[in-house]
Scaffold this active site. Structure first.
Site, PDB file in Angstrom:
ATOM      1  N   GLY A 238      39.736  37.925  21.773  1.00 58.82           N
ATOM      2  CA  GLY A 238      39.671  39.547  21.988  1.00 58.82           C
ATOM      3  C   GLY A 238      38.272  40.261  21.768  1.00 58.82           C
ATOM      4  O   GLY A 238      38.086  41.037  22.377  1.00 58.82           O
ATOM      5  N   PRO A 275      38.783  32.692  20.378  1.00 61.73           N
ATOM      6  CA  PRO A 275      37.893  33.422  21.165  1.00 61.73           C
ATOM      7  C   PRO A 275      37.857  32.477  22.620  1.00 61.73           C
ATOM      8  O   PRO A 275      37.961  31.212  22.657  1.00 61.73           O
ATOM      9  CB  PRO A 275      36.393  33.274  20.536  1.00 61.73           C
ATOM     10  CG  PRO A 275      36.759  32.030  19.765  1.00 61.73           C
ATOM     11  CD  PRO A 275      38.054  31.854  19.268  1.00 61.73           C
ATOM     12  N   GLY A 276      37.594  33.393  23.637  1.00 65.11           N
ATOM     13  CA  GLY A 276      37.593  32.803  24.835  1.00 65.11           C
ATOM     14  C   GLY A 276      36.249  33.602  25.611  1.00 65.11           C
ATOM     15  O   GLY A 276      35.178  33.022  25.699  1.00 65.11           O
ATOM     16  N   ARG A 277      36.496  34.689  26.102  1.00 61.32           N
ATOM     17  CA  ARG A 277      35.450  35.456  26.760  1.00 61.32           C
ATOM     18  C   ARG A 277      34.083  35.522  25.729  1.00 61.32           C
ATOM     19  O   ARG A 277      33.034  35.196  26.359  1.00 61.32           O
ATOM     20  CB  ARG A 277      35.772  36.973  26.950  1.00 61.32           C
ATOM     21  CG  ARG A 277      34.953  37.878  27.927  1.00 61.32           C
ATOM     22  CD  ARG A 277      35.348  39.265  27.744  1.00 61.32           C
ATOM     23  NE  ARG A 277      36.923  39.227  27.935  1.00 61.32           N
ATOM     24  CZ  ARG A 277      37.492  39.580  28.912  1.00 61.32           C
ATOM     25  NH1 ARG A 277      36.926  39.611  30.347  1.00 61.32           N
ATOM     26  NH2 ARG A 277      38.758  39.843  29.336  1.00 61.32           N
ATOM     27  N   CYS A 345      39.667  39.216  53.724  1.00 58.69           N
ATOM     28  CA  CYS A 345      39.912  40.141  54.575  1.00 58.69           C
ATOM     29  C   CYS A 345      40.935  41.170  53.707  1.00 58.69           C
ATOM     30  O   CYS A 345      42.247  41.278  53.869  1.00 58.69           O
ATOM     31  CB  CYS A 345      41.138  39.550  55.982  1.00 58.69           C
ATOM     32  SG  CYS A 345      39.947  38.686  56.931  1.00 58.69           S
ATOM     33  N   GLU A 346      40.330  41.737  52.669  1.00 59.46           N
ATOM     34  CA  GLU A 346      40.989  42.759  52.032  1.00 59.46           C
ATOM     35  C   GLU A 346      39.804  43.613  51.506  1.00 59.46           C
ATOM     36  O   GLU A 346      38.786  43.555  51.261  1.00 59.46           O
ATOM     37  CB  GLU A 346      41.585  42.298  50.588  1.00 59.46           C
ATOM     38  CG  GLU A 346      42.438  41.370  50.656  1.00 59.46           C
ATOM     39  CD  GLU A 346      43.749  41.460  49.896  1.00 59.46           C
ATOM     40  OE1 GLU A 346      43.873  42.327  49.075  1.00 59.46           O
ATOM     41  OE2 GLU A 346      44.762  40.451  49.845  1.00 59.46           O
ATOM     42  N   TYR A 374      37.177  33.488  32.829  1.00 57.81           N
ATOM     43  CA  TYR A 374      38.030  34.273  33.546  1.00 57.81           C
ATOM     44  C   TYR A 374      37.522  34.537  35.246  1.00 57.81           C
ATOM     45  O   TYR A 374      37.608  35.524  35.996  1.00 57.81           O
ATOM     46  CB  TYR A 374      38.582  35.552  33.287  1.00 57.81           C
ATOM     47  CG  TYR A 374      39.148  35.629  31.861  1.00 57.81           C
ATOM     48  CD1 TYR A 374      40.349  34.744  31.505  1.00 57.81           C
ATOM     49  CD2 TYR A 374      38.408  36.033  30.747  1.00 57.81           C
ATOM     50  CE1 TYR A 374      40.815  34.865  30.319  1.00 57.81           C
ATOM     51  CE2 TYR A 374      38.907  35.926  29.392  1.00 57.81           C
ATOM     52  CZ  TYR A 374      40.025  35.223  29.085  1.00 57.81           C
ATOM     53  OH  TYR A 374      40.516  35.375  27.802  1.00 57.81           O
TER      54      TYR A 374
END
Ligand code: LLP
Length: 422
Positions: A238, A275-277, A345-346, A374
């Site tokens: 986190g 931890p990731g991010r 197309c958004e 991510y």
């Protein structure tokens, strides 16, 4: 700090100019820097007690090249599915360094993890405890378990990535913790080993972490007094990263480590982190090419060949990613305000609204920064767009670590049922 910078006027990953990769690999592609991954891992691990287990959160970046780079530094893995567990093993991460988190583990996933002999299950509910007990008994095993406690602490981050308040689906409410441990202790297929907590992601203030960890520390003492063997504290992941370089930076790992050491002092527990991010976000960029510059009445659109199918974070969380041209701008060059958009197309296919960038032309290349966590893992083939390729750089070397699917490979994933043939 990361190892992306201008070298001889071209934005480069370590010693590899990204325009060369664009020629060889085609755009869009993700590019990860080994030296940056290693640096982030090293700084985090040096900030923590020496016997801590750092289980990289595979959900942030599950590429085998990335996992193997970190595994070789000593990292374990935090996984949330059978697929992630198999990826971590395929990258050579030892089972006894793998923790299994998540609210919806199936019996098949539990069997797989028990057969592998993972380090621990972070169990999130009583029904999950019962299911794991049954699976373990049927296999003649005992599952090492921490219960994930929901401390009801607001991490003060984006609502969609807050996990530690009583409104969210995660963990066992703090008030029910003793009862849940009492239940667990009676189950012969369960071996209680500790407590787990994770309150959210992209957290930029140490106070919510400290509040949560203090609650965990108190609970450890209560549970020990109740007779449970609490030998491990899994403090989750986190810790946030800077997405905008000149903003107030998030707490650095050293400050986080010092706080953790202070709060867990005397508890005599092995610490686990997920931890990731922090490890991966600023170790990756998404390189994309300008297709058109479209001048609308209200805005000028820079239409690039990456889309929200490649990087969904801005559409999903309104996240900010810095964008830099691969060709170094001359100092003081005029800036143009663009909406940087993809071809999907958004209207939400928008990487950056009203962003001032040096003037760009069709064919020019840009790098979308802080895309190593991510990013590729959340990609899809929406609009039948093969997701961006992935490249790993190490010094002057580079390798495609995930090739872009061809249209034919993408189409071959579908199957026309017999009744429609002919
Ligand atoms: N452990 C658990 C139990 C988690 O749920 C998470 C992230 C982590 C560890 C790793 O957290 P980190 O250190 O990366 O903050 N897709 C979102 C982020 C979702 C995070 C979910 N859980 C985004 O792009 O911002």
């Amino acid at each position: 700090m990361n190892f992306f910078s201008y070298k001889d006027g071209i934005y480069s990953a370590e010693d590899v100019p990204l325009d060369r990769l664009a020629e060889e690999v085609g755009t869009p592609f993700y590019c990860y820097s080994s030296a940056t991954l290693e640096r982030h891992y090293r700084i985090f691990s040096q900030a923590l007690p020496a016997d801590s287990l750092i289980a990289f959160s595979v959900k942030a970046n599950g590429n085998l090249g990335v996992l193997k780079t970190l595994g070789r530094m000593g990292a374990g893995a935090d996984v949330v599915s059978g697929g992630e567990l198999k990826k971590a093993r395929a990258a050579g991460i030892a089972a006894d360094k793998i923790v299994f988190s998540g609210v919806g583990k199936t019996k098949e996933e539990m069997q797989l993890a028990l057969a592998e002999g993972i380090f621990q299950f972070n169990v999130e509910s009583e029904p999950e405890l019962d299911a794991l007990n049954a699976v373990a008994l049927a296999m003649g095993k005992q599952a090492p378990v921490t219960l994930r406690i929901n401390p009801d602490v607001d991490a003060k981050t984006h609502a969609k990535i807050t996990t530690g308040t009583s409104e969210t689906k995660f963990g066992i409410p703090f008030a029910h913790a003793r009862e849940a441990y009492g239940t667990a202790a009676k189950l012969k297929g369960i071996a209680i080993v500790g407590i787990d907590v994770h309150i959210g992601s992209q957290i930029t203030d140490l106070a919510p972490f400290e509040a949560a960890f203090r609650r965990v520390g108190e609970l450890a003492q209560t549970l020990r007094a109740d007779g449970h063997a609490i030998t491990r504290l899994d403090l989750g992941g986190g810790l946030g990263v800077p997405y905008i370089e000149d903003n107030q930076p998030p707490p650095d790992p050293a400050a986080y480590g010092a706080m953790v050491t202070r709060v867990t002092k005397g508890l005599d527990c092995r610490l686990i982190f997920e931890p990731g991010r922090l490890i991966a976000a600023n170790a990756g960029v998404l390189v994309t090419r300008v297709i058109y510059v479209k001048r609308g009445d209200a805005k000028t659109f820079l239409i690039v060949d990456a889309g929200m199918n490649d990087l969904i974070r801005p559409a999903l969380y309104d996240s900010h990613h810095e964008i830099v041209p691969l060709r170094e701008p001359v100092p003081g060059a005029d800036r143009v305000t663009y909406d940087v958009v993809g071809p999907v197309c958004e209207t939400s296919d928008l990487f950056a609204g009203a962003r001032a960038l040096p003037e760009l032309k069709p064919g020019d290349l840009v790098a979308i920064q802080s895309a190593g966590a991510y990013g590729a893992v959340m990609a899809s083939s929406y609009n039948a767009r093969p997701p961006a390729a992935e490249v790993l750089v190490r010094g002057p070397e580079w390798a495609i670590v995930r090739a872009r699917l061809t249209h034919e490979q993408l189409i071959a994933q579908d199957h026309i049922p017999d009744w429609l043939v002919g």
